[in-house]
Structures are given as C-alpha cells and as structure tokens.
Design a protein around this motif. Structure first.
Motif, PDB file in Angstrom:
ATOM      1  N   HIS A  63      13.317  22.106  37.348  1.00 23.18           N
ATOM      2  CA  HIS A  63      14.140  20.945  37.039  1.00 23.18           C
ATOM      3  C   HIS A  63      14.685  20.303  38.246  1.00 23.18           C
ATOM      4  CE1 HIS A  63      17.293  18.891  34.947  1.00 23.18           C
ATOM      5  NE2 HIS A  63      16.800  18.980  33.791  1.00 23.18           N
ATOM      6  N   PRO A  64      14.968  19.121  37.977  1.00 26.33           N
ATOM      7  CA  PRO A  64      15.078  18.120  39.232  1.00 26.33           C
ATOM      8  C   PRO A  64      16.616  18.274  39.833  1.00 26.33           C
ATOM      9  CG  PRO A  64      14.842  16.672  37.210  1.00 26.33           C
ATOM     10  CD  PRO A  64      14.255  18.038  37.101  1.00 26.33           C
ATOM     11  N   ASP A  65      17.541  18.965  38.788  1.00 26.19           N
ATOM     12  CA  ASP A  65      18.927  19.179  39.195  1.00 26.19           C
ATOM     13  C   ASP A  65      18.903  20.538  40.028  1.00 26.19           C
ATOM     14  OD1 ASP A  65      19.738  16.473  38.540  1.00 26.19           O
ATOM     15  OD2 ASP A  65      20.280  17.662  36.301  1.00 26.19           O
ATOM     16  N   HIS A  66      17.854  21.216  40.365  1.00 22.73           N
ATOM     17  CA  HIS A  66      17.820  22.182  41.332  1.00 22.73           C
ATOM     18  C   HIS A  66      18.482  23.360  40.267  1.00 22.73           C
ATOM     19  CE1 HIS A  66      16.041  20.276  44.437  1.00 22.73           C
ATOM     20  NE2 HIS A  66      17.247  19.101  44.252  1.00 22.73           N
ATOM     21  N   GLY A  67      18.351  23.346  39.142  1.00 26.44           N
ATOM     22  CA  GLY A  67      18.947  24.633  38.418  1.00 26.44           C
ATOM     23  C   GLY A  67      20.713  24.530  38.316  1.00 26.44           C
ATOM     24  N   GLU A  68      21.169  23.422  38.486  1.00 25.38           N
ATOM     25  CA  GLU A  68      22.642  23.629  38.326  1.00 25.38           C
ATOM     26  C   GLU A  68      22.853  23.016  36.742  1.00 25.38           C
ATOM     27  OE1 GLU A  68      25.024  22.472  42.317  1.00 25.38           O
ATOM     28  OE2 GLU A  68      24.700  20.680  40.820  1.00 25.38           O
ATOM     29  N   VAL A  69      23.740  23.444  36.007  1.00 25.12           N
ATOM     30  CA  VAL A  69      24.387  23.333  34.960  1.00 25.12           C
ATOM     31  C   VAL A  69      25.532  22.146  35.006  1.00 25.12           C
ATOM     32  CG1 VAL A  69      25.252  24.030  32.703  1.00 25.12           C
ATOM     33  CG2 VAL A  69      23.879  25.701  33.826  1.00 25.12           C
ATOM     34  N   ARG A  70      25.437  21.065  34.397  1.00 21.30           N
ATOM     35  CA  ARG A  70      26.218  20.030  34.828  1.00 21.30           C
ATOM     36  C   ARG A  70      26.751  19.468  33.525  1.00 21.30           C
ATOM     37  NH1 ARG A  70      24.420  16.677  39.977  1.00 21.30           N
ATOM     38  NH2 ARG A  70      23.307  18.389  41.074  1.00 21.30           N
ATOM     39  N   ASP A  71      28.071  18.696  33.496  1.00 19.90           N
ATOM     40  CA  ASP A  71      28.776  18.073  32.281  1.00 19.90           C
ATOM     41  C   ASP A  71      28.940  18.731  31.284  1.00 19.90           C
ATOM     42  OD1 ASP A  71      28.446  15.482  33.876  1.00 19.90           O
ATOM     43  OD2 ASP A  71      26.418  15.189  33.387  1.00 19.90           O
ATOM     44  N   VAL A  72      29.365  19.989  31.379  1.00 18.94           N
ATOM     45  CA  VAL A  72      29.651  20.936  30.386  1.00 18.94           C
ATOM     46  C   VAL A  72      30.933  20.669  30.026  1.00 18.94           C
ATOM     47  CG1 VAL A  72      29.798  23.497  29.387  1.00 18.94           C
ATOM     48  CG2 VAL A  72      27.926  22.864  30.997  1.00 18.94           C
ATOM     49  N   GLU A  73      31.175  20.539  28.637  1.00 22.18           N
ATOM     50  CA  GLU A  73      32.381  20.040  28.172  1.00 22.18           C
ATOM     51  C   GLU A  73      33.034  21.314  27.172  1.00 22.18           C
ATOM     52  OE1 GLU A  73      32.277  16.685  25.653  1.00 22.18           O
ATOM     53  OE2 GLU A  73      31.448  15.501  27.484  1.00 22.18           O
ATOM     54  N   VAL A  74      34.113  21.737  27.430  1.00 21.31           N
ATOM     55  CA  VAL A  74      34.679  22.994  26.987  1.00 21.31           C
ATOM     56  C   VAL A  74      35.989  22.678  26.183  1.00 21.31           C
ATOM     57  CG1 VAL A  74      35.544  25.191  27.602  1.00 21.31           C
ATOM     58  CG2 VAL A  74      33.882  24.420  28.924  1.00 21.31           C
ATOM     59  N   ALA A  75      36.236  23.148  25.025  1.00 20.55           N
ATOM     60  CA  ALA A  75      37.462  23.126  24.185  1.00 20.55           C
ATOM     61  C   ALA A  75      37.684  24.366  23.630  1.00 20.55           C
ATOM     62  CB  ALA A  75      37.108  22.271  22.909  1.00 20.55           C
ATOM     63  N   ILE A  76      38.907  24.743  23.910  1.00 17.86           N
ATOM     64  CA  ILE A  76      39.520  26.133  23.450  1.00 17.86           C
ATOM     65  C   ILE A  76      40.777  25.798  22.483  1.00 17.86           C
ATOM     66  CG2 ILE A  76      40.381  28.364  24.429  1.00 17.86           C
ATOM     67  CD1 ILE A  76      39.169  27.703  27.208  1.00 17.86           C
ATOM     68  N   ARG A  77      40.898  26.528  21.546  1.00 17.51           N
ATOM     69  CA  ARG A  77      41.962  26.555  20.526  1.00 17.51           C
ATOM     70  C   ARG A  77      43.342  26.709  21.248  1.00 17.51           C
ATOM     71  NH1 ARG A  77      40.787  25.379  15.416  1.00 17.51           N
ATOM     72  NH2 ARG A  77      38.643  25.905  14.919  1.00 17.51           N
ATOM     73  N   LYS A  78      44.178  25.817  21.223  1.00 20.17           N
ATOM     74  CA  LYS A  78      45.631  26.108  21.635  1.00 20.17           C
ATOM     75  C   LYS A  78      46.142  27.250  21.022  1.00 20.17           C
ATOM     76  CE  LYS A  78      46.938  21.591  22.385  1.00 20.17           C
ATOM     77  NZ  LYS A  78      47.907  20.313  21.998  1.00 20.17           N
ATOM     78  N   SER A  79      45.777  27.757  19.879  1.00 21.85           N
ATOM     79  CA  SER A  79      46.462  28.825  19.298  1.00 21.85           C
ATOM     80  C   SER A  79      45.901  30.391  19.958  1.00 21.85           C
ATOM     81  CB  SER A  79      46.075  29.055  17.841  1.00 21.85           C
ATOM     82  OG  SER A  79      44.892  29.296  17.552  1.00 21.85           O
ATOM     83  N   VAL A  80      44.757  30.271  20.736  1.00 24.96           N
ATOM     84  CA  VAL A  80      44.322  31.513  21.475  1.00 24.96           C
ATOM     85  C   VAL A  80      44.950  31.174  23.058  1.00 24.96           C
ATOM     86  CG1 VAL A  80      42.028  32.150  22.597  1.00 24.96           C
ATOM     87  CG2 VAL A  80      42.212  31.190  20.181  1.00 24.96           C
ATOM     88  N   ILE A  81      45.011  30.184  23.377  1.00 26.73           N
ATOM     89  CA  ILE A  81      45.584  30.092  25.157  1.00 26.73           C
ATOM     90  C   ILE A  81      46.840  29.421  25.225  1.00 26.73           C
ATOM     91  CG2 ILE A  81      43.249  30.238  25.824  1.00 26.73           C
ATOM     92  CD1 ILE A  81      43.190  27.321  26.691  1.00 26.73           C
ATOM     93  N   GLY A  82      47.436  28.740  24.133  1.00 26.13           N
ATOM     94  CA  GLY A  82      48.840  27.986  24.473  1.00 26.13           C
ATOM     95  C   GLY A  82      48.277  26.749  24.815  1.00 26.13           C
ATOM     96  N   ASN A  83      49.056  26.066  25.554  1.00 31.63           N
ATOM     97  CA  ASN A  83      49.019  24.758  25.973  1.00 31.63           C
ATOM     98  C   ASN A  83      49.092  24.592  27.733  1.00 31.63           C
ATOM     99  OD1 ASN A  83      48.919  22.054  25.672  1.00 31.63           O
ATOM    100  ND2 ASN A  83      51.312  21.735  25.171  1.00 31.63           N
ATOM    101  N   PRO A  84      48.069  24.880  28.262  1.00 30.28           N
ATOM    102  CA  PRO A  84      47.979  24.818  29.891  1.00 30.28           C
ATOM    103  C   PRO A  84      47.940  23.564  30.228  1.00 30.28           C
ATOM    104  CG  PRO A  84      45.532  25.384  29.040  1.00 30.28           C
ATOM    105  CD  PRO A  84      46.683  25.552  27.716  1.00 30.28           C
ATOM    106  N   SER A  85      48.536  23.187  31.403  1.00 31.24           N
ATOM    107  CA  SER A  85      48.730  21.939  31.798  1.00 31.24           C
ATOM    108  C   SER A  85      47.410  21.644  32.807  1.00 31.24           C
ATOM    109  CB  SER A  85      49.914  21.588  32.659  1.00 31.24           C
ATOM    110  OG  SER A  85      50.085  22.629  33.576  1.00 31.24           O
ATOM    111  N   GLN A  86      46.910  22.751  33.332  1.00 29.16           N
ATOM    112  CA  GLN A  86      45.717  22.668  34.127  1.00 29.16           C
ATOM    113  C   GLN A  86      44.841  23.733  34.375  1.00 29.16           C
ATOM    114  OE1 GLN A  86      47.374  22.288  38.213  1.00 29.16           O
ATOM    115  NE2 GLN A  86      47.016  24.592  38.548  1.00 29.16           N
ATOM    116  N   ALA A  87      43.668  23.585  34.797  1.00 27.96           N
ATOM    117  CA  ALA A  87      42.896  24.818  34.876  1.00 27.96           C
ATOM    118  C   ALA A  87      42.208  24.516  36.257  1.00 27.96           C
ATOM    119  CB  ALA A  87      41.469  24.453  34.159  1.00 27.96           C
TER     120      ALA A  87
END
Length: 103
Positions: free
Chosen positions: A46-70
């Motif tokens: 693959h031309p991107d040299h095997g990098e995974v990019r632009d992955v969007e993640v969504a996690i339920r607040k009921s599981v992790i609370g309400n973090p202000s940053q990652a």
C-alpha cells in the motif's frame, strides 16, 4: 454476531482489520488498537507504507465517563476529544502495528 444478541457496543471504530481492546487503568482507561493486517503482502504494498490513518473512535460515556482529553501513550501527544450525545469521540493518530491511548 453482537447485534443479533441485542448487545450495545461500548466502542465503535472505523478501523478495518484492527482489534480494539479497552482496559481500565486505575481511574483512567487505555484503548489499544492492534492492526492484524500488517505484514500481509497487500498491506505492505500500500502506498501509505502500512500506516493506519484517519481512524475514528467512539466510546460510550457510560463506560469511560466524560474525559476531557486523550493522550497517545508512546509519544505523549494530546488527542482532542469531543462529546456527542452518549459518546466520547476522537481520531486516533496514525499507527502501523498498534497504538495505545490513555483516556
């Protein structure tokens, strides 16, 4: 299979061929994204040299609370997060084999 059981997912991501693991670490959580496609001939060519990019993640607040940053653990870089309804959302940094994100 999860959908047929009526189980609501706790983590949703756009990453294909990636295992997603969410663990508790004290009062925080660690999200691991592990790319199982790396090493396959089609992936390596693959031309991107095997990098995974632009992955969007969504996690339920009921599981992790309400973090202000990652934070990407390997680099210490802050990842902006935003809240949308019952979800905490962010875009994972590019990775080849895996990444770990502290929330």
């Amino acid at each position: 299979a999860v959908g047929t059981l009526g189980i609501e997912p706790s983590v949703v991501t756009t990453a294909m061929g990636t295992e997603v693991v969410l663990n508790r670490h004290g009062a925080k959580h660690v999200l691991h994204l592990i790319n199982y496609l790396v090493g396959l001939p089609l992936w390596l060519s693959h031309p991107d040299h095997g990098e995974v990019r632009d992955v969007e993640v969504a996690i339920r607040k009921s599981v992790i609370g309400n973090p202000s940053q990652a934070t990407e653990i390997a680099t210490g870089k802050t990842i902006p997060v935003h809240q949308e309804g019952e979800w905490t959302k962010f875009k994972a940094p590019p990775y080849q084999v895996s990444t770990a994100i502290l929330l």
